[in-house]
Design a protein around this motif. Structure first.
Motif, PDB file in Angstrom:
ATOM      1  N   LYS A   1     -37.614  77.124  42.005  1.00 17.96           N
ATOM      2  CA  LYS A   1     -36.751  77.703  43.022  1.00 17.96           C
ATOM      3  C   LYS A   1     -35.295  77.300  42.821  1.00 17.96           C
ATOM      4  CE  LYS A   1     -40.365  77.606  46.604  1.00 17.96           C
ATOM      5  NZ  LYS A   1     -40.499  79.057  46.814  1.00 17.96           N
ATOM      6  N   SER A   2     -34.386  78.140  43.332  1.00 21.20           N
ATOM      7  CA  SER A   2     -32.972  77.800  43.440  1.00 21.20           C
ATOM      8  C   SER A   2     -32.564  77.984  44.887  1.00 21.20           C
ATOM      9  CB  SER A   2     -32.111  78.696  42.540  1.00 21.20           C
ATOM     10  OG  SER A   2     -32.355  78.419  41.184  1.00 21.20           O
ATOM     11  N   LEU A   3     -31.724  77.088  45.371  1.00 16.95           N
ATOM     12  CA  LEU A   3     -31.354  77.110  46.777  1.00 16.95           C
ATOM     13  C   LEU A   3     -29.846  76.984  46.918  1.00 16.95           C
ATOM     14  CD1 LEU A   3     -32.247  76.947  49.794  1.00 16.95           C
ATOM     15  CD2 LEU A   3     -32.309  74.467  49.528  1.00 16.95           C
ATOM     16  N   ASN A   4     -29.250  77.931  47.637  1.00 18.84           N
ATOM     17  CA  ASN A   4     -27.831  77.885  47.997  1.00 18.84           C
ATOM     18  C   ASN A   4     -27.730  77.109  49.303  1.00 18.84           C
ATOM     19  OD1 ASN A   4     -25.278  78.428  49.078  1.00 18.84           O
ATOM     20  ND2 ASN A   4     -25.161  80.448  48.130  1.00 18.84           N
ATOM     21  N   THR A   5     -27.095  75.944  49.273  1.00 17.10           N
ATOM     22  CA  THR A   5     -27.111  75.092  50.448  1.00 17.10           C
ATOM     23  C   THR A   5     -25.778  74.412  50.680  1.00 17.10           C
ATOM     24  OG1 THR A   5     -28.355  73.320  51.551  1.00 17.10           O
ATOM     25  CG2 THR A   5     -27.873  73.025  49.213  1.00 17.10           C
ATOM     26  N   ARG A   6     -25.609  73.893  51.868  1.00 24.25           N
ATOM     27  CA  ARG A   6     -24.413  73.141  52.220  1.00 24.25           C
ATOM     28  C   ARG A   6     -24.788  71.673  52.369  1.00 24.25           C
ATOM     29  NH1 ARG A   6     -21.694  75.193  57.521  1.00 24.25           N
ATOM     30  NH2 ARG A   6     -23.639  74.361  58.346  1.00 24.25           N
ATOM     31  N   SER A   7     -23.913  70.795  51.899  1.00 23.34           N
ATOM     32  CA  SER A   7     -24.159  69.357  51.994  1.00 23.34           C
ATOM     33  C   SER A   7     -22.893  68.650  52.452  1.00 23.34           C
ATOM     34  CB  SER A   7     -24.602  68.796  50.635  1.00 23.34           C
ATOM     35  OG  SER A   7     -24.703  67.387  50.686  1.00 23.34           O
ATOM     36  N   ALA A   8     -22.997  67.909  53.555  1.00 27.25           N
ATOM     37  CA  ALA A   8     -21.859  67.111  54.013  1.00 27.25           C
ATOM     38  C   ALA A   8     -21.591  65.965  53.048  1.00 27.25           C
ATOM     39  CB  ALA A   8     -22.131  66.577  55.414  1.00 27.25           C
ATOM     40  N   LYS A   9     -22.627  65.576  52.299  1.00 33.54           N
ATOM     41  CA  LYS A   9     -22.505  64.522  51.305  1.00 33.54           C
ATOM     42  C   LYS A   9     -22.069  65.140  49.981  1.00 33.54           C
ATOM     43  CE  LYS A   9     -25.393  61.061  48.950  1.00 33.54           C
ATOM     44  NZ  LYS A   9     -26.755  60.452  48.905  1.00 33.54           N
ATOM     45  N   GLN A  10     -21.051  64.575  49.343  1.00 32.52           N
ATOM     46  CA  GLN A  10     -20.601  65.092  48.054  1.00 32.52           C
ATOM     47  C   GLN A  10     -21.658  64.827  46.995  1.00 32.52           C
ATOM     48  OE1 GLN A  10     -16.656  63.954  46.901  1.00 32.52           O
ATOM     49  NE2 GLN A  10     -16.932  64.591  44.781  1.00 32.52           N
ATOM     50  N   LEU A  11     -22.029  65.880  46.246  1.00 30.18           N
ATOM     51  CA  LEU A  11     -23.047  65.781  45.215  1.00 30.18           C
ATOM     52  C   LEU A  11     -22.414  65.927  43.836  1.00 30.18           C
ATOM     53  CD1 LEU A  11     -25.797  68.055  46.834  1.00 30.18           C
ATOM     54  CD2 LEU A  11     -25.460  65.591  47.116  1.00 30.18           C
ATOM     55  N   ASN A  12     -23.040  65.321  42.842  1.00 28.94           N
ATOM     56  CA  ASN A  12     -22.537  65.370  41.474  1.00 28.94           C
ATOM     57  C   ASN A  12     -23.235  66.482  40.699  1.00 28.94           C
ATOM     58  OD1 ASN A  12     -20.863  63.046  41.815  1.00 28.94           O
ATOM     59  ND2 ASN A  12     -22.674  61.755  41.601  1.00 28.94           N
ATOM     60  N   VAL A  13     -22.473  67.439  40.210  1.00 26.06           N
ATOM     61  CA  VAL A  13     -23.035  68.547  39.458  1.00 26.06           C
ATOM     62  C   VAL A  13     -23.710  68.018  38.195  1.00 26.06           C
ATOM     63  CG1 VAL A  13     -22.520  70.679  38.202  1.00 26.06           C
ATOM     64  CG2 VAL A  13     -21.349  70.181  40.357  1.00 26.06           C
ATOM     65  N   GLY A  14     -24.935  68.470  37.949  1.00 30.01           N
ATOM     66  CA  GLY A  14     -25.717  68.012  36.804  1.00 30.01           C
ATOM     67  C   GLY A  14     -26.612  66.829  37.114  1.00 30.01           C
ATOM     68  N   ALA A  15     -26.367  66.163  38.233  1.00 28.50           N
ATOM     69  CA  ALA A  15     -27.166  64.990  38.598  1.00 28.50           C
ATOM     70  C   ALA A  15     -28.482  65.421  39.244  1.00 28.50           C
ATOM     71  CB  ALA A  15     -26.393  64.086  39.544  1.00 28.50           C
ATOM     72  N   GLU A  16     -29.463  64.528  39.166  1.00 28.86           N
ATOM     73  CA  GLU A  16     -30.750  64.756  39.809  1.00 28.86           C
ATOM     74  C   GLU A  16     -30.890  63.855  41.027  1.00 28.86           C
ATOM     75  OE1 GLU A  16     -33.883  64.346  36.990  1.00 28.86           O
ATOM     76  OE2 GLU A  16     -33.323  66.159  35.888  1.00 28.86           O
ATOM     77  N   TYR A  17     -31.571  64.363  42.056  1.00 29.92           N
ATOM     78  CA  TYR A  17     -31.734  63.660  43.321  1.00 29.92           C
ATOM     79  C   TYR A  17     -33.184  63.767  43.783  1.00 29.92           C
ATOM     80  CZ  TYR A  17     -26.608  63.711  43.867  1.00 29.92           C
ATOM     81  OH  TYR A  17     -25.251  63.530  43.686  1.00 29.92           O
ATOM     82  N   TRP A  18     -33.570  62.821  44.633  1.00 32.00           N
ATOM     83  CA  TRP A  18     -34.761  62.999  45.441  1.00 32.00           C
ATOM     84  C   TRP A  18     -34.317  63.474  46.818  1.00 32.00           C
ATOM     85  CZ3 TRP A  18     -34.681  58.115  42.756  1.00 32.00           C
ATOM     86  CH2 TRP A  18     -35.616  58.022  41.726  1.00 32.00           C
ATOM     87  N   GLY A  19     -35.181  64.230  47.494  1.00 30.61           N
ATOM     88  CA  GLY A  19     -34.868  64.651  48.851  1.00 30.61           C
ATOM     89  C   GLY A  19     -36.147  65.034  49.577  1.00 30.61           C
ATOM     90  N   GLU A  20     -36.133  64.897  50.895  1.00 27.73           N
ATOM     91  CA  GLU A  20     -37.272  65.315  51.705  1.00 27.73           C
ATOM     92  C   GLU A  20     -37.050  66.759  52.147  1.00 27.73           C
ATOM     93  OE1 GLU A  20     -39.170  61.388  53.691  1.00 27.73           O
ATOM     94  OE2 GLU A  20     -37.348  62.091  54.649  1.00 27.73           O
ATOM     95  N   ILE A  21     -38.088  67.559  52.037  1.00 28.63           N
ATOM     96  CA  ILE A  21     -37.979  68.984  52.307  1.00 28.63           C
ATOM     97  C   ILE A  21     -38.877  69.382  53.473  1.00 28.63           C
ATOM     98  CG2 ILE A  21     -39.761  69.591  50.604  1.00 28.63           C
ATOM     99  CD1 ILE A  21     -38.069  72.089  49.972  1.00 28.63           C
ATOM    100  N   SER A  22     -38.363  70.269  54.310  1.00 29.85           N
ATOM    101  CA  SER A  22     -39.139  70.793  55.426  1.00 29.85           C
ATOM    102  C   SER A  22     -38.628  72.198  55.720  1.00 29.85           C
ATOM    103  CB  SER A  22     -39.006  69.890  56.657  1.00 29.85           C
ATOM    104  OG  SER A  22     -37.648  69.787  57.053  1.00 29.85           O
ATOM    105  N   SER A  23     -39.265  72.896  56.661  1.00 32.81           N
ATOM    106  CA  SER A  23     -38.845  74.248  57.016  1.00 32.81           C
ATOM    107  C   SER A  23     -38.528  74.320  58.500  1.00 32.81           C
ATOM    108  CB  SER A  23     -39.926  75.266  56.660  1.00 32.81           C
ATOM    109  OG  SER A  23     -41.117  74.993  57.369  1.00 32.81           O
ATOM    110  N   ASN A  24     -37.558  75.179  58.830  1.00 38.75           N
ATOM    111  CA  ASN A  24     -37.147  75.398  60.213  1.00 38.75           C
ATOM    112  C   ASN A  24     -36.877  76.878  60.366  1.00 38.75           C
ATOM    113  OD1 ASN A  24     -36.133  75.383  62.771  1.00 38.75           O
ATOM    114  ND2 ASN A  24     -34.288  74.195  62.296  1.00 38.75           N
ATOM    115  N   SER A  25     -37.799  77.598  61.038  1.00 40.64           N
ATOM    116  CA  SER A  25     -37.746  79.053  61.130  1.00 40.64           C
ATOM    117  C   SER A  25     -37.724  79.631  59.713  1.00 40.64           C
ATOM    118  CB  SER A  25     -36.521  79.493  61.936  1.00 40.64           C
ATOM    119  OG  SER A  25     -36.595  78.981  63.245  1.00 40.64           O
ATOM    120  N   ASP A  26     -36.651  80.329  59.342  1.00 38.12           N
ATOM    121  CA  ASP A  26     -36.569  80.929  58.017  1.00 38.12           C
ATOM    122  C   ASP A  26     -35.777  80.077  57.037  1.00 38.12           C
ATOM    123  OD1 ASP A  26     -37.987  83.175  58.844  1.00 38.12           O
ATOM    124  OD2 ASP A  26     -36.165  84.176  59.556  1.00 38.12           O
ATOM    125  N   ASN A  27     -35.392  78.872  57.434  1.00 31.97           N
ATOM    126  CA  ASN A  27     -34.541  78.026  56.602  1.00 31.97           C
ATOM    127  C   ASN A  27     -35.336  76.919  55.926  1.00 31.97           C
ATOM    128  OD1 ASN A  27     -32.159  79.414  57.340  1.00 31.97           O
ATOM    129  ND2 ASN A  27     -32.096  78.264  59.276  1.00 31.97           N
TER     130      ASN A  27
END
Length: 226
Positions: free
Chosen positions: A47-73
């Motif tokens: 999958k690819s996801l277009n998202t907004r992050s208040a935390k600055q992310l490093n392009v090319g870097a890998e992260y762990w994250g917890e995923i959940s769903s809220n309505s259609d998001n």
């Protein structure tokens, strides 16, 4: 400690090729592109996801994250950047960890590093052994290893009344173990879902908090170029 490594790897399902939104463990993501102010394209599994992050992310870097769903998001929280594994892994790293458990006196490890540094012909391996020696001078044992198909980092620091062990895998977020004698007293994880899974496998206190390595190499101390 090897039993603990086995337990942690059993919590993961590395063969899964799809994402279930109600997954009980963090997922791996890669920041593919920054497309605007605080907006990113994240890749995970297929999958690819277009998202907004208040935390600055490093392009090319890998992260762990917890995923959940809220309505259609799709909601991803608790992004935690992965360390780089490939430059620090030893083929016999797991054997060193097993020996450390049975021989906590580190005199043998100093001799091991000395012999390998003298015999080393490759720059990459020399850097691994040199960084292990630097970590030892800061009272921390730092061992990169391979477990099955996954890479990991093991850090061990013995203090007066207790021992701390930092453990991270390429497929599993970092953990900090605190032991008294050989008994686990506390395990800390950055993720609530991981804490819930650990509660089912370990009989000790499980805490949710930021987890930092016990030692981080200083790139300015040694120049391996040339």
């Amino acid at each position: 400690m090897i039993n603990a490594i086995n337990k942690i790897q059993k919590l993961t399902n590395t063969k899964s090729k799809t994402i279930e939104l109600n997954t009980s463990l963090p997922i791996s993501l890669k920041v593919a592109e920054k497309i605007g102010y605080n907006r990113y394209i994240l890749n995970f599994a297929n999958k690819s996801l277009n998202t907004r992050s208040a935390k600055q992310l490093n392009v090319g870097a890998e992260y762990w994250g917890e995923i959940s769903s809220n309505s259609d998001n799709i909601i991803i929280t608790g992004l935690y950047q992965k360390p780089s594994f490939d430059f620090m892994v030893l083929e016999d790293g797991l054997l060193l960890i097993e020996r450390l458990v049975s021989e906590p006196d580190t005199a043998w490890l100093y001799e091991y590093l000395k012999q390998n540094l003298l015999a080393c012909s490759q720059k990459e391996n020399f850097e691994i052994y040199a960084n292990m020696l630097l970590a030892l001078q800061n009272n921390t044992i730092n061992i990169g290893f391979k477990y099955s198909e996954n890479l990991g980092v093991f850090q061990y620091k013995k203090q007066k009344n207790y021992t701390k062990i930092y453990l991270v895998f390429s497929n599993f977020a970092p953990l900090l173990f605190e032991l008294e004698a050989s008994d686990f007293k506390k395990i800390t994880t950055p993720f609530k879902k991981v804490a819930k899974a650990l509660n089912n496998s370990f009989e000790c206190e499980i805490a949710v908090s930021d987890v930092k390595p016990l030692w981080v190499k200083n790139n300015s101390l040694i120049d391996f170029k040339g």
